[in-house]
Design a protein around this motif. Structure first.
Motif, PDB file in Angstrom:
ATOM      1  N   PHE A   1       0.702  -1.345  -0.072  1.00  0.00           N
ATOM      2  CA  PHE A   1       0.135  -0.144  -0.107  1.00  0.00           C
ATOM      3  C   PHE A   1       0.762   1.465  -0.162  1.00  0.00           C
ATOM      4  CE2 PHE A   1      -3.146  -2.849   2.396  1.00  0.00           C
ATOM      5  CZ  PHE A   1      -3.623  -3.597   1.225  1.00  0.00           C
ATOM      6  N   GLU A   2       2.054   1.362   0.739  1.00  0.00           N
ATOM      7  CA  GLU A   2       3.048   2.251   0.519  1.00  0.00           C
ATOM      8  C   GLU A   2       3.298   2.648  -0.779  1.00  0.00           C
ATOM      9  OE1 GLU A   2       3.009   0.747   4.745  1.00  0.00           O
ATOM     10  OE2 GLU A   2       2.893  -0.017   2.998  1.00  0.00           O
ATOM     11  N   ALA A   3       3.757   1.385  -1.500  1.00  0.00           N
ATOM     12  CA  ALA A   3       4.273   1.593  -2.702  1.00  0.00           C
ATOM     13  C   ALA A   3       3.203   2.318  -3.638  1.00  0.00           C
ATOM     14  CB  ALA A   3       4.696   0.155  -3.356  1.00  0.00           C
ATOM     15  N   LEU A   4       1.869   1.777  -3.428  1.00  0.00           N
ATOM     16  CA  LEU A   4       0.827   2.442  -4.260  1.00  0.00           C
ATOM     17  C   LEU A   4       0.530   3.633  -4.141  1.00  0.00           C
ATOM     18  CD1 LEU A   4      -1.627  -0.675  -3.816  1.00  0.00           C
ATOM     19  CD2 LEU A   4      -0.549   0.156  -6.232  1.00  0.00           C
ATOM     20  N   ARG A   5       0.940   4.359  -2.912  1.00  0.00           N
ATOM     21  CA  ARG A   5       0.504   5.669  -2.792  1.00  0.00           C
ATOM     22  C   ARG A   5       1.705   6.421  -3.314  1.00  0.00           C
ATOM     23  NH1 ARG A   5      -0.299   3.908   2.769  1.00  0.00           N
ATOM     24  NH2 ARG A   5       1.753   4.648   3.377  1.00  0.00           N
ATOM     25  N   GLY A   6       2.728   5.968  -3.809  1.00  0.00           N
ATOM     26  CA  GLY A   6       4.071   6.734  -4.400  1.00  0.00           C
ATOM     27  C   GLY A   6       4.457   6.107  -5.483  1.00  0.00           C
ATOM     28  N   THR A   7       5.746   6.204  -5.663  1.00  0.00           N
ATOM     29  CA  THR A   7       6.440   5.639  -7.389  1.00  0.00           C
ATOM     30  C   THR A   7       7.162   4.386  -7.238  1.00  0.00           C
ATOM     31  OG1 THR A   7       8.304   6.781  -6.642  1.00  0.00           O
ATOM     32  CG2 THR A   7       6.548   8.325  -7.640  1.00  0.00           C
ATOM     33  N   ARG A   8       6.946   3.505  -6.134  1.00  0.00           N
ATOM     34  CA  ARG A   8       7.644   2.381  -5.918  1.00  0.00           C
ATOM     35  C   ARG A   8       6.970   1.085  -6.472  1.00  0.00           C
ATOM     36  NH1 ARG A   8       9.408   0.337  -1.875  1.00  0.00           N
ATOM     37  NH2 ARG A   8      11.520  -0.120  -2.785  1.00  0.00           N
ATOM     38  N   VAL A   9       5.971   1.236  -7.024  1.00  0.00           N
ATOM     39  CA  VAL A   9       5.365  -0.096  -7.245  1.00  0.00           C
ATOM     40  C   VAL A   9       6.231  -1.163  -8.184  1.00  0.00           C
ATOM     41  CG1 VAL A   9       2.996  -1.346  -8.558  1.00  0.00           C
ATOM     42  CG2 VAL A   9       2.865   0.672  -6.837  1.00  0.00           C
ATOM     43  N   PRO A  10       6.944  -0.548  -9.407  1.00  0.00           N
ATOM     44  CA  PRO A  10       7.560  -1.446 -10.019  1.00  0.00           C
ATOM     45  C   PRO A  10       8.732  -2.033  -9.037  1.00  0.00           C
ATOM     46  CG  PRO A  10       6.946   0.609 -11.313  1.00  0.00           C
ATOM     47  CD  PRO A  10       6.704   0.668  -9.988  1.00  0.00           C
ATOM     48  N   ALA A  11       9.246  -1.227  -8.291  1.00  0.00           N
ATOM     49  CA  ALA A  11      10.462  -1.916  -7.484  1.00  0.00           C
ATOM     50  C   ALA A  11       9.847  -3.152  -6.616  1.00  0.00           C
ATOM     51  CB  ALA A  11      11.144  -0.712  -6.785  1.00  0.00           C
ATOM     52  N   TRP A  12       8.670  -2.861  -5.952  1.00  0.00           N
ATOM     53  CA  TRP A  12       8.205  -3.687  -5.004  1.00  0.00           C
ATOM     54  C   TRP A  12       7.719  -4.809  -5.910  1.00  0.00           C
ATOM     55  CZ3 TRP A  12       3.710  -6.638  -4.581  1.00  0.00           C
ATOM     56  CH2 TRP A  12       3.398  -6.980  -3.261  1.00  0.00           C
ATOM     57  N   ALA A  13       7.136  -4.809  -7.050  1.00  0.00           N
ATOM     58  CA  ALA A  13       6.991  -6.134  -7.694  1.00  0.00           C
ATOM     59  C   ALA A  13       8.091  -6.928  -8.074  1.00  0.00           C
ATOM     60  CB  ALA A  13       6.208  -5.498  -8.941  1.00  0.00           C
ATOM     61  N   GLN A  14       9.128  -6.221  -8.325  1.00  0.00           N
ATOM     62  CA  GLN A  14      10.385  -6.992  -8.632  1.00  0.00           C
ATOM     63  C   GLN A  14      10.804  -7.680  -7.438  1.00  0.00           C
ATOM     64  OE1 GLN A  14      13.661  -4.330 -10.162  1.00  0.00           O
ATOM     65  NE2 GLN A  14      14.958  -6.135 -10.791  1.00  0.00           N
ATOM     66  N   ALA A  15      10.692  -6.984  -6.227  1.00  0.00           N
ATOM     67  CA  ALA A  15      11.218  -7.512  -4.886  1.00  0.00           C
ATOM     68  C   ALA A  15      10.213  -8.555  -4.251  1.00  0.00           C
ATOM     69  CB  ALA A  15      11.284  -6.473  -3.896  1.00  0.00           C
ATOM     70  N   ASN A  16       9.009  -8.508  -4.802  1.00  0.00           N
ATOM     71  CA  ASN A  16       7.933  -9.673  -4.138  1.00  0.00           C
ATOM     72  C   ASN A  16       7.366 -10.515  -5.333  1.00  0.00           C
ATOM     73  OD1 ASN A  16       7.408  -8.538  -1.328  1.00  0.00           O
ATOM     74  ND2 ASN A  16       7.842  -6.779  -2.377  1.00  0.00           N
ATOM     75  N   PRO A  17       8.136 -11.321  -5.983  1.00  0.00           N
ATOM     76  CA  PRO A  17       7.653 -11.800  -7.133  1.00  0.00           C
ATOM     77  C   PRO A  17       6.504 -13.061  -6.875  1.00  0.00           C
ATOM     78  CG  PRO A  17       9.752 -12.677  -6.745  1.00  0.00           C
ATOM     79  CD  PRO A  17       9.514 -11.464  -5.686  1.00  0.00           C
ATOM     80  N   ARG A  18       6.756 -13.395  -5.630  1.00  0.00           N
ATOM     81  CA  ARG A  18       5.446 -14.249  -5.228  1.00  0.00           C
ATOM     82  C   ARG A  18       4.206 -13.976  -5.588  1.00  0.00           C
ATOM     83  NH1 ARG A  18       3.976 -16.118   1.123  1.00  0.00           N
ATOM     84  NH2 ARG A  18       2.134 -17.036   0.419  1.00  0.00           N
ATOM     85  N   TRP A  19       3.795 -12.595  -5.303  1.00  0.00           N
ATOM     86  CA  TRP A  19       2.821 -11.852  -5.391  1.00  0.00           C
ATOM     87  C   TRP A  19       2.138 -11.138  -6.832  1.00  0.00           C
ATOM     88  CZ3 TRP A  19      -0.343 -13.634  -1.451  1.00  0.00           C
ATOM     89  CH2 TRP A  19       0.451 -14.002  -0.361  1.00  0.00           C
ATOM     90  N   VAL A  20       3.083 -11.429  -7.672  1.00  0.00           N
ATOM     91  CA  VAL A  20       2.898 -10.577  -9.097  1.00  0.00           C
ATOM     92  C   VAL A  20       2.954 -11.701 -10.213  1.00  0.00           C
ATOM     93  CG1 VAL A  20       3.808  -8.842 -10.594  1.00  0.00           C
ATOM     94  CG2 VAL A  20       4.095  -8.639  -8.026  1.00  0.00           C
ATOM     95  N   THR A  21       2.033 -11.532 -11.240  1.00  0.00           N
ATOM     96  CA  THR A  21       2.039 -12.324 -12.442  1.00  0.00           C
ATOM     97  C   THR A  21       2.173 -11.496 -13.584  1.00  0.00           C
ATOM     98  OG1 THR A  21      -0.224 -12.634 -11.995  1.00  0.00           O
ATOM     99  CG2 THR A  21       1.098 -14.255 -11.114  1.00  0.00           C
ATOM    100  N   ARG A  22       2.969 -11.850 -14.620  1.00  0.00           N
ATOM    101  CA  ARG A  22       2.465 -10.965 -15.817  1.00  0.00           C
ATOM    102  C   ARG A  22       1.153 -11.707 -16.629  1.00  0.00           C
ATOM    103  NH1 ARG A  22       5.975  -8.780 -19.564  1.00  0.00           N
ATOM    104  NH2 ARG A  22       7.974  -9.455 -18.359  1.00  0.00           N
ATOM    105  N   LEU A  23       0.228 -10.630 -17.113  1.00  0.00           N
ATOM    106  CA  LEU A  23      -0.874 -10.827 -17.741  1.00  0.00           C
ATOM    107  C   LEU A  23      -0.768 -11.320 -19.057  1.00  0.00           C
ATOM    108  CD1 LEU A  23      -3.136  -8.852 -15.485  1.00  0.00           C
ATOM    109  CD2 LEU A  23      -2.783 -11.392 -15.225  1.00  0.00           C
TER     110      LEU A  23
END
Length: 305
Positions: free
Chosen positions: A283-305
């Motif tokens: 949620f902190e990442a979504l409030r700012g500019t760090r979502v791409p970095a968060w996704a890279q650091a948390n691959p368990r929760w991210v999938t390419r569509l």
């Protein structure tokens, strides 16, 4: 570009417009600069319908980083345990997040209460919102010639008894919507359902691209009217054509599906989903500019569509 503006002007009146966001959950800006967060609420009932079943089956936060070259579809678990504030005769209290829409009375008021609940949970203020009538999207999918969905686990529909075998296959509107409603007998339960809903949105965009609608004005007219009849939007003061022009720059491979870090838990014999470590920084990442970095650091929760 001029053609898109003409089309959006032509069909602007087919899309219902309401104040779907509560004032506290709405950004003050009315431009498209910087990262954007949109709230999508999906239901099988049109806004304003009356009846006992007013819960929102799909809740998505669509995050578009600055530059508008990618998008992250963040699925909020329908059973997420949250504090819902008082509204519309509801006294407030702990409940599953998909009940917020119902406690608000559905429609515009229900969406506002849901947006307030999400804002208090995440701290996010939204740049716009949309209510999607997924049953209405059945017609859209059929007009597009169906969608290709890749079934990862064989599952039997609890609604129609249809068996969805594994593998990529073409589905019509009824089949696709039936498939993305399934969550029982799937390894990930509701997490799999969330992923399949994300896949469907991507598949619809792919089908629209393949349909070459600009060369078939009759079909284009039918699709746009069907889409317009299935949506209620709150653009937060941004002209609809400006929003469409901005989002059309998204490349086909620029969409990611995100699951909120969470886990199922039974409380007082009721099944809920609870956040892992407050969402693990999402949620902190979504409030700012760090979502791409968060996704890279948390691959368990991210999938390419």
């Amino acid at each position: 570009m001029a053609g898109l503006k003409t089309l959006s002007h032509r069909y602007d009146r087919t899309v219902a417009k309401e104040q779907l966001l509560d004032a506290d959950a709405r950004t003050e800006r009315t431009d498209l600069d910087g990262p954007l967060n949109y709230l999508l609420v999906g239901s099988d009932r049109r806004p304003g319908d009356s009846g006992p079943d007013q819960r929102s089956d799909t809740i998505l936060i669509v995050h578009v980083p600055a530059g508008q070259r990618e998008a992250y579809l963040v699925s909020i678990p329908r059973d997420l345990l949250v504090a819902i504030p008082p509204a519309n005769g509801f006294g407030g209290g702990q409940d599953k997040i998909n009940a917020a829409y119902e406690h608000g009375g559905g429609g515009q008021a229900g969406a506002q209460l849901l947006s307030t609940t999400l804002h208090r949970l995440t701290g996010i203020r939204f740049d716009g919102a949309a209510l999607i009538d997924f049953s209405g999207f059945r017609k859209v999918i059929d007009l597009l010639g169906g969608v290709e969905m890749c079934v990862d686990t064989e599952v039997r529909s609890i609604h129609t008894n249809r068996v969805f075998a594994t593998g990529c296959q073409q589905m019509d509107g009824a089949q696709a919507l039936d498939y993305v409603r399934q969550r029982y007998d799937l390894p990930g339960g509701d997490y799999d359902r969330q992923h399949h809903q994300q896949q469907l949105l991507r598949a619809m965009l792919d089908s629209a691209g393949r349909a070459d609608l600009r060369s078939n004005p009759v079909k284009l007219d039918q699709v746009l009217r069907a889409v317009g009849g299935s949506l209620t939007v709150d653009t937060n003061g941004v002209p609809l054509e400006d929003l469409l022009l901005a989002l059309r720059a998204l490349p086909p491979d620029g969409m990611r599906g995100v699951q909120v870090p969470s886990s199922p838990q039974t409380i007082d014999e009721v099944s809920y989903v609870v956040l892992d470590n407050g969402g693990n920084g999402l949620f902190e990442a979504l409030r700012g500019t760090r979502v791409p970095a968060w996704a890279q650091a948390n691959p368990r929760w991210v999938t390419r569509l």
